[in-house]
Design a protein around this motif. Structure first.
Motif, mmCIF file in Angstrom:
data_model
loop_
_atom_site.group_PDB
_atom_site.id
_atom_site.type_symbol
_atom_site.label_atom_id
_atom_site.label_comp_id
_atom_site.label_asym_id
_atom_site.label_seq_id
_atom_site.Cartn_x
_atom_site.Cartn_y
_atom_site.Cartn_z
ATOM 1 N N GLU A 1 83.861 4.464 4.694
ATOM 2 C CA GLU A 1 84.949 4.336 3.722
ATOM 3 C C GLU A 1 85.489 5.691 3.255
ATOM 4 O OE1 GLU A 1 83.638 1.879 0.533
ATOM 5 O OE2 GLU A 1 83.170 0.166 1.840
ATOM 6 N N ASN A 2 84.585 6.626 2.991
ATOM 7 C CA ASN A 2 85.007 7.886 2.372
ATOM 8 C C ASN A 2 85.155 9.059 3.331
ATOM 9 O OD1 ASN A 2 85.063 6.658 -0.165
ATOM 10 N ND2 ASN A 2 82.884 7.065 -0.499
ATOM 11 N N TYR A 3 84.745 8.864 4.576
ATOM 12 C CA TYR A 3 84.878 9.975 5.516
ATOM 13 C C TYR A 3 85.510 9.542 6.831
ATOM 14 C CZ TYR A 3 83.775 13.997 8.453
ATOM 15 O OH TYR A 3 83.870 15.069 9.306
ATOM 16 N N PHE A 4 84.887 8.645 7.575
ATOM 17 C CA PHE A 4 85.371 8.301 8.897
ATOM 18 C C PHE A 4 86.776 7.709 8.867
ATOM 19 C CE2 PHE A 4 85.857 5.778 12.722
ATOM 20 C CZ PHE A 4 85.323 6.601 13.707
ATOM 21 N N SER A 5 87.001 6.738 7.983
ATOM 22 C CA SER A 5 88.307 6.077 7.950
ATOM 23 C C SER A 5 89.422 7.028 7.514
ATOM 24 C CB SER A 5 88.266 4.862 7.017
ATOM 25 O OG SER A 5 87.968 5.259 5.696
ATOM 26 N N LYS A 6 89.082 8.081 6.769
ATOM 27 C CA LYS A 6 90.091 9.013 6.267
ATOM 28 C C LYS A 6 90.274 10.224 7.178
ATOM 29 C CE LYS A 6 89.225 7.798 1.425
ATOM 30 N NZ LYS A 6 88.759 8.292 0.098
ATOM 31 N N GLU A 7 89.172 10.693 7.757
ATOM 32 C CA GLU A 7 89.224 11.942 8.507
ATOM 33 C C GLU A 7 89.233 11.763 10.029
ATOM 34 O OE1 GLU A 7 89.658 14.718 6.921
ATOM 35 O OE2 GLU A 7 89.384 13.852 4.925
ATOM 36 N N VAL A 8 88.683 10.661 10.505
ATOM 37 C CA VAL A 8 88.484 10.509 11.949
ATOM 38 C C VAL A 8 89.281 9.361 12.543
ATOM 39 C CG1 VAL A 8 86.759 10.224 13.778
ATOM 40 C CG2 VAL A 8 86.139 11.407 11.648
ATOM 41 N N PRO B 1 70.990 4.373 -0.385
ATOM 42 C CA PRO B 1 70.723 5.776 -0.061
ATOM 43 C C PRO B 1 72.003 6.614 -0.138
ATOM 44 C CG PRO B 1 69.719 4.322 1.569
ATOM 45 C CD PRO B 1 70.592 3.467 0.710
ATOM 46 N N TYR B 2 71.830 7.860 -0.478
ATOM 47 C CA TYR B 2 72.971 8.772 -0.614
ATOM 48 C C TYR B 2 73.749 8.877 0.694
ATOM 49 C CZ TYR B 2 75.427 13.097 -1.943
ATOM 50 O OH TYR B 2 76.374 14.051 -2.222
ATOM 51 N N TYR C 1 79.983 15.743 8.023
ATOM 52 C CA TYR C 1 79.840 14.786 6.913
ATOM 53 C C TYR C 1 78.584 15.079 6.098
ATOM 54 C CZ TYR C 1 78.311 10.387 4.767
ATOM 55 O OH TYR C 1 77.841 9.432 3.892
ATOM 56 N N VAL C 2 77.453 15.329 6.775
ATOM 57 C CA VAL C 2 76.197 15.589 6.077
ATOM 58 C C VAL C 2 76.288 16.881 5.262
ATOM 59 C CG1 VAL C 2 73.748 16.139 6.395
ATOM 60 C CG2 VAL C 2 74.788 14.282 7.710
ATOM 61 N N LYS C 3 76.946 17.905 5.796
ATOM 62 C CA LYS C 3 77.114 19.162 5.055
ATOM 63 C C LYS C 3 77.933 18.936 3.783
ATOM 64 C CE LYS C 3 74.840 21.941 7.731
ATOM 65 N NZ LYS C 3 73.553 22.537 7.235
ATOM 66 N N ILE C 4 78.946 18.076 3.877
ATOM 67 C CA ILE C 4 79.735 17.735 2.692
ATOM 68 C C ILE C 4 78.850 17.043 1.658
ATOM 69 C CG2 ILE C 4 81.618 16.278 1.827
ATOM 70 C CD1 ILE C 4 83.044 16.765 4.504
ATOM 71 N N ASN D 1 77.884 18.286 -2.226
ATOM 72 C CA ASN D 1 78.268 17.453 -3.370
ATOM 73 C C ASN D 1 77.088 16.748 -4.028
ATOM 74 O OD1 ASN D 1 80.939 18.138 -2.861
ATOM 75 N ND2 ASN D 1 81.307 16.350 -1.575
ATOM 76 N N ALA D 2 75.881 17.188 -3.723
ATOM 77 C CA ALA D 2 74.685 16.474 -4.183
ATOM 78 C C ALA D 2 74.253 16.855 -5.595
ATOM 79 C CB ALA D 2 73.535 16.718 -3.219
ATOM 80 N N GLU D 3 74.986 17.750 -6.238
ATOM 81 C CA GLU D 3 74.560 18.241 -7.547
ATOM 82 C C GLU D 3 74.395 17.107 -8.562
ATOM 83 O OE1 GLU D 3 73.087 20.838 -10.159
ATOM 84 O OE2 GLU D 3 73.645 21.315 -8.098
ATOM 85 N N SER D 4 75.286 16.146 -8.520
ATOM 86 C CA SER D 4 75.255 15.052 -9.510
ATOM 87 C C SER D 4 74.399 13.872 -9.061
ATOM 88 C CB SER D 4 76.674 14.556 -9.783
ATOM 89 O OG SER D 4 77.279 14.066 -8.592
ATOM 90 N N LEU D 5 73.785 13.964 -7.891
ATOM 91 C CA LEU D 5 72.975 12.860 -7.373
ATOM 92 C C LEU D 5 71.748 12.636 -8.245
ATOM 93 C CD1 LEU D 5 72.236 10.795 -5.139
ATOM 94 C CD2 LEU D 5 71.084 12.693 -3.944
#
Length: 456
Positions: A222-229, A213-214, A256-259, A263-267
């Motif tokens: 990996e792409n949000y919590f570990s880098k931002e929080v 799932p997206y 995170y969900v708003k991001i 970024n969902a255009e290419s999904l």
């Protein structure tokens, strides 16, 4: 009739390819290794998909609000019911039997409506977020809950597709989530059925399916919590600690969900089968050409691995790949490759009619010179289950005695075995690259050459 990895259209002898139809063709013995992703319904421009997403999320939120109003038992039981949807057959089960969530897990999910103020006030916009708050909730649960909450629509969709492709349907009784009452109700309808179990089968549109799932915990971490929080803590948190942190810091999850929405255009959905690029085909072909014949340094295994990927790609969509390294019933022999015969090309229709060829066996022989024992081995596989046609790929052109053996098999048993070598493989790859003709035409060419040698 025994078919390897049978699908519903194979059982009913209905000719269509996975590429042609809008739905994922169900297997009869195992699940389809994909999952319904609700985010695709939200993202797709279709008004129908958007409306279904709204109904899906509203239904899930209804369970939460019903829970906090005091109808805990009904809400918990309904959520437990929705956590497994065997009729759609999505996931990784080899038996098409799944296990529902526990009462404890259902309660933990519904408690989010009490414990997270924002959810208590407005509900979820993407209920896949529950993966970020509750242990043991992942892609299979999100998919099954979605399918169950939309099952009424999926039933109508399935009936429509069955009528379109003449797939037999029978009277069935299924439990569905009633959108108006928020209750589970039994409904009598007509659906295709699994001939082995009698269980109803429900189709799902390919456009909604993904391997992951997206919104999912691993990507979030990996792409949000570990880098931002995570940098605000002295040491990395464990998964359980992160889930607990998320429940008390919902604004971070919302960010995170708003991001993800932006970024969902290419999904896009994930295809059930994806061809390898032309460049990869060239590399794999070069690897094969350079390999020595025989088993030195695992050359035979490398030959099979590379050739399997090439053939599965260049023959698609006319042949859907079924399985590699499939054992015979007695477990003694291993058939290298098996393809479904979709009868989607003139020669495939001829093979089906003339040789009762329901599935096509490919044997891969990395030998310097093909021998009659190799022909006889493939001949033993050609039974009523598969039909009387098979293909051997080998390195060099076969000697005359081997060709004569294949002609004798045809004359005596009406079995057809074609032999293709490295030169034929090169031609298939060239056609795959140029797109001027279909690589399956090489098989057609070899078949015509074979028939010209037959006694009149």
């Amino acid at each position: 009739m025994i078919i390897v990895r049978p699908r519903i259209n194979d059982f009913h002898s209905i000719s269509f390819t996975q590429e042609e139809v809008d739905f994922a063709i169900p297997f009869l013995d195992e699940d389809i290794p994909l999952y319904l992703d609700p985010f695709l319904l939200w993202k797709n421009p279709s008004f129908q998909d958007n409306s279904l997403h709204t109904a899906l999320v509203n239904s899930f939120n209804f369970l939460g609000y019903d829970y906090i109003k005091g109808n805990a038992i009904d809400s918990i039981n309904t959520l437990i019911f929705t956590s497994e949807c065997e009729e759609v057959g999505l996931g990784n089960s080899k038996t098409k039997k799944g296990k529902k969530i526990s009462t404890k897990e259902a309660t933990t999910i519904l408690e989010l409506f009490k414990n997270i103020p924002q959810v208590n006030k407005s509900g979820f916009t993407h209920f896949e977020e529950i993966q970020l708050f509750v242990e043991n909730i992942s892609k299979d649960r999100i998919s099954d809950i979605s399918c169950n909450l939309m099952k009424s629509w999926l039933i109508d969709y399935t009936i429509d597709q069955c009528q379109k492709y003449n797939i037999p349907i029978e009277k069935s009784r299924v439990n569905i989530f009633d959108y108006k009452s928020g209750k589970i109700k039994e409904e009598e309808t007509f659906l295709p059925q699994n001939p082995k179990t009698g269980q109803p089968i429900i189709f799902t549109p390919k456009r909604w399916l993904r391997y992951i799932p997206y919104i999912n915990y691993e990507e979030y971490f990996e792409n949000y919590f570990s880098k931002e929080v995570n940098k605000q803590f002295g040491e990395p948190l464990l998964r359980v600690q992160i889930l607990n942190f998320n429940r008390h810091n919902y604004d971070i999850v919302q960010t995170y969900v708003k991001i993800k929405e932006r970024n969902a255009e290419s999904l896009k959905n994930d295809p059930l089968f994806k061809q390898i690029p032309v460049l990869s085909t060239k590399k794999k072909l070069n690897t094969i050409i350079k390999l020595p014949s025989g088993k030195t340094d695992n050359a035979d295994k490398k030959y099979e691995e590379n050739l399997c990927q090439i053939l599965a790609s260049v023959l698609y969509p006319h042949l859907d790949f079924a399985k590699e390294q499939s054992r015979t019933d007695n477990g003694v022999h291993i058939r290298d490759l098996i393809f479904y015969n979709n009868r989607s090309y003139p020669i495939l229709n001829d093979l089906y009619n003339d040789y009762n060829c329901k599935q096509i066996i490919f044997e891969l022989k990395n030998v310097k010179e093909l021998e009659n024992d190799h022909i006889n081995q493939l001949n033993r596989y050609l039974t009523n289950s598969f039909g009387n046609f098979g293909i051997i790929f080998t390195r060099n052109k076969p000697p005359k005695k081997v060709i004569d053996n294949t002609i004798s098999l045809w004359a005596g048993q009406r079995k057809c075995i074609l032999i293709l070598d490295d030169e034929d493989l090169k031609l298939m790859c060239q056609l795959y690259q140029s797109k001027q003709r279909n690589p399956i035409d090489v098989i057609n060419k070899k078949y015509v050459e074979f028939t010209q040698k037959l006694p009149s």
